[in-house]
Write an enzyme that holds these catalytic residues in place. Structure first.
Site, short mmCIF file in Angstrom:
data_model
loop_
_atom_site.label_atom_id
_atom_site.label_comp_id
_atom_site.label_asym_id
_atom_site.label_seq_id
_atom_site.Cartn_x
_atom_site.Cartn_y
_atom_site.Cartn_z
N ARG A 439 -0.86 -1.35 3.70
CA ARG A 439 -1.49 -0.37 4.23
C ARG A 439 -2.32 0.65 3.55
O ARG A 439 -1.84 1.06 2.44
CB ARG A 439 -0.65 0.52 5.11
CG ARG A 439 -1.01 1.74 5.97
CD ARG A 439 0.01 2.49 6.54
NE ARG A 439 0.42 1.58 7.71
CZ ARG A 439 1.73 1.76 8.05
NH1 ARG A 439 2.81 2.73 7.62
NH2 ARG A 439 2.18 1.09 9.16
N HIS A 469 6.57 -7.93 0.34
CA HIS A 469 6.89 -6.47 -0.20
C HIS A 469 7.58 -6.54 -1.52
O HIS A 469 7.48 -5.60 -2.14
CB HIS A 469 7.49 -5.60 0.89
CG HIS A 469 7.32 -4.16 0.29
ND1 HIS A 469 8.65 -3.22 -0.06
CD2 HIS A 469 6.35 -3.29 0.19
CE1 HIS A 469 8.41 -2.38 -0.56
NE2 HIS A 469 7.01 -2.14 -0.36
#
Length: 718
Positions: A439, A469
């Site tokens: 993001r 991640h």
């Protein structure tokens, strides 16, 4: 989608077991035990309101007069930055669910509309506190130190002449006034841009017109005048608007700012070419619906009415600010070279297990890691002489055959990227898993991905439906005794800049079992491997939640059988209901639970009969607490896991996350010592109460200052 599975760790000759040999199978609670937890309907705090409580703690740092002045200014800028992102993502998500008629009750028992109304009330209070702090404390405090943030009317004649020339030569050429009339529709207002709402009048007809002028973000938010004096850029523009509207009378000038929904939605059906799908969505981001309108307190009613109507925003989403808007620009003031107004200088040092083999030559990470499992603690341990050096050395070493790496966020001039490119150009096999859906870093990651591909790296854009991640790097080296894997697993990103500001842990190891696990995981991420198990890893979305809950239950079992039991964890956020209920069960059984949570915590501690054995603390300070640690007493043989996963739905269900069991007793002791310090009665922290309020405890020692002092002392190699 590939399978990401795991089984419980087992003992091997190099690594301590996760449990003693004689322990029974993990305790699984009976239905009546679970019922004793679920009977508490209000056992979960609301996640959005908990985040706003974190925002209050950050604002509290800016208000803390004991901190150096420019550090308070920095926290004031961070507060604004965080709140912007909260509106762009969390508030936008609530509005989207309400609009789509998907407004289901949250675990806290609140409906989205209820949460939204509480958010508006709380953020309004926080923004008023922030504006008052800036106006009444920071500006006067800076002035006393010779740093003046002044308005146009405060400028002397020479300063006004300087600003006039600056406007004429540099600012005026890039300005674009946009009129609003039957021939000119209301212009699109980009998210987070600072704008001037200008009311002008035709002197011949007497008719009034509205126009919008965007304050160019390419210039400094505060114009330097010399001698550490600054004037807001919008003041300079506002004073010279007659050059933009010649022949017109300028009647009113007001600043305003719009926050928009900037969260991305890439549907799986769109993702046959994930890169192109994301680029398309990035274009849509610019046109997300507005979620907040910030205006000056003194804005004219007719101008505000026009903005509200044209933006399609409700009165609840209008925030009047008594003072300047967009104080994210205070970062530039905090960056001034006034070391007397900042924290004392701190320089990370090389980890002693790496420094021990260092002479006049650079650190030899391979040599050190063959001798030790090196557990790094950033920013106290230098990132440059450990992780960065590890990858740079691998790129230059002719014996290295391959490098595999995940990248989630990295710095703009990343030495990590340069090392990977050098390795590929040297003929090494380089695999990079680039998460292009990180993001607000999507565009940068797309650029890096293409640059890596052009250099000959094998680039994979993660898995459809999941964000990658986890923080992994593996170097495969040809040595006299055979192929050896060197593995780094961390809690933070491979970013040399944030590594100086974020607190994180990282493990560099040659442990064969961990290396084998990480190799299988990379194959899962890049190909079609369906490895059935990992021995020393817990991997989301398959097994992190289940693995942690099983270990929580195991602590209950240890306690019931008279063995030492306890749970300590450190995370950015704790939201997952299943994990929280497991911790409630442990508390009800008498297991002591200590939690260090920087941000959101939906667990409600200290509730009689439910969570009186749970303590929740938060540390907000010079460095951003970012590491994730899961520590279990394990019957007297402590077991520690570190990695990338917070206890949140997105981490456990929608991301590829990795937790690794810390492999050596020395490493476990190092983590245990860190947690002992964090939870010591004398250590200052915020304490979470059962009603969701955070209060300061009586501690006088600051954790990060203690760790800086510890780092400055000579450290012995185990």
């Amino acid at each position: 989608m590939v399978q990401l599975a795991s089984v419980d760790p087992t003992r091997d000759s190099d690594t301590p077991a996760d449990e003693p040999f004689d322990v029974e199978p993990p305790y699984i609670p009976a239905d009546e035990a679970l019922a004793a937890v679920t009977a508490y309907d209000d056992r979960f705090l609301d996640r959005e309101l908990s985040w706003l409580a974190y925002s209050r703690r950050v604002l509290g740092q800016a208000e803390d007069a004991s901190l150096p002045l420019l550090e308070r200014v920095r926290f004031a800028a961070i507060f604004c930055q965080n709140l912007d992102e909260f509106f762009m993502v969390r508030v936008a998500g609530l509005k989207r669910r309400i609009a789509a008629d998907m407004a289901v009750r949250a675990a806290s028992g609140l409906m989205p509309r209820d949460v939204l109304e509480k958010i508006w009330d709380e953020t309004r209070v926080q923004m008023e506190r922030h504006a008052r702090l800036f106006r009444e404390e920071l500006v006067p405090g800076l002035a006393k130190e010779g740093i003046e943030l002044v308005r146009w009317d405060d400028l002397d004649r020479e300063e006004q002449k300087y600003c006039k020339k600056l406007f004429k030569d540099r600012v005026f050429p890039v300005l674009t006034p946009l009129a609003v009339d039957p021939a000119h529709p209301f212009p699109y207002i980009s998210g987070l841009s600072l704008n001037l709402a200008v009311l002008v009048r035709n002197p011949q007809t007497g008719k009034e017109h509205f126009a919008r002028v965007k304050v160019p973000p390419i210039f400094s938010r505060f114009v330097p005048l010399g001698n550490e004096r600054f004037v807001p850029l919008e003041d300079v523009i506002g004073e010279h608007l007659r050059r933009l509207f010649p022949g017109m009378d300028v009647l009113e000038v007001h600043t305003f700012r719009v926050t928009r929904n900037e969260d991305l939605e890439v549907e799986e059906d769109d993702a046959e070419n994930l890169l192109k799908a994301l680029e398309k969505e990035l274009l849509r981001r610019r046109f997300g619906p507005p979620v907040r309108l910030e205006v000056e307190e003194s804005i004219a009613p007719q101008v505000l009415e026009l903005l509200v109507e044209e933006l399609g925003i409700s009165e609840d989403e209008v925030f009047r600010v008594d003072g300047l808007l967009d104080l994210v620009g205070l970062h530039n003031i905090a960056d001034l070279p006034r070391e007397d107004l900042k924290y004392p200088a701190f320089v990370p040092t090389t980890h002693p297990q790496l420094a021990e083999v260092e002479s006049a030559k650079p650190v030899d990470v391979f040599k050190a890691t063959r001798r030790y499992d090196v557990l790094l603690h950033h920013p106290y341990d230098s990132f440059a002489t450990s992780v960065q050096r590890f990858l740079e050395q691998a790129a230059a070493d002719p014996h290295v055959l391959a490098i595999k790496q995940t990248l989630y966020r990295t710095s703009g001039d990343s030495p990590i990227i340069d090392a990977l490119i050098d390795a590929a150009e040297a003929g090494k096999q380089v695999l990079v898993i680039v998460e292009i859906k990180a993001r607000f870093d999507e565009e940068a990651n797309i650029r890096w991905a293409r640059k890596l591909e052009q250099a000959g790296c094998h680039v994979v854009y993660g898995l459809v439906g999941l964000k990658t991640h986890c923080k992994l790097a593996m170097v495969v080296r040809d040595e006299p005794d055979g192929i050896r894997r060197y593995t780094h697993i961390g809690t933070g990103n491979y970013n040399s800049k944030t590594a100086r500001l974020y607190e994180d842990l990282g493990l560099i190891t040659t442990n064969d079992v961990i290396g084998e696990d990480v190799a299988h995981l990379f194959n899962n991420l890049s190909g079609y491997s369906r490895n059935p198990s990992y021995e020393r890893l817990l991997v989301a979305p398959d097994s992190v939640r289940r693995g942690l809950i099983e270990r929580i239950h195991r602590e209950i079992d240890h306690l019931r059988n008279g063995r030492p039991a306890g749970i300590r964890l450190k995370a950015n956020s704790v939201v997952d209901e299943a994990c929280i209920d497991a911790l409630y069960l442990a508390s009800q059984a008498g297991v002591p639970v200590q939690m260090l949570v920087r941000g959101i915590c939906a667990l409600r501690p200290g509730v009689p009969g439910l969570s009186e054995n749970i303590e929740v603390r938060s540390v907000v300070g010079r460095f951003l607490e970012h590491s994730r640690i899961y520590w279990f007493e394990n019957g007297g043989e402590p077991s520690v896991w570190i990695g990338s996963a917070d206890l949140m739905h997105r981490n456990l269900d929608r991301r590829v996350e990795v937790l690794v069991q810390v492999p050596s007793e020395e490493n476990v002791a190092q983590v245990s010592s860190l947690l002992d310090l964090a939870f010591a009665p004398t250590t200052f922290a915020w304490q979470l109460e059962h009603d969701g309020e955070w209060v300061m405890n009586d501690g006088t020692n600051h954790l990060q200052e203690l760790l800086i002092e510890r780092q400055r002392r000579p450290r012995l190699v185990p």
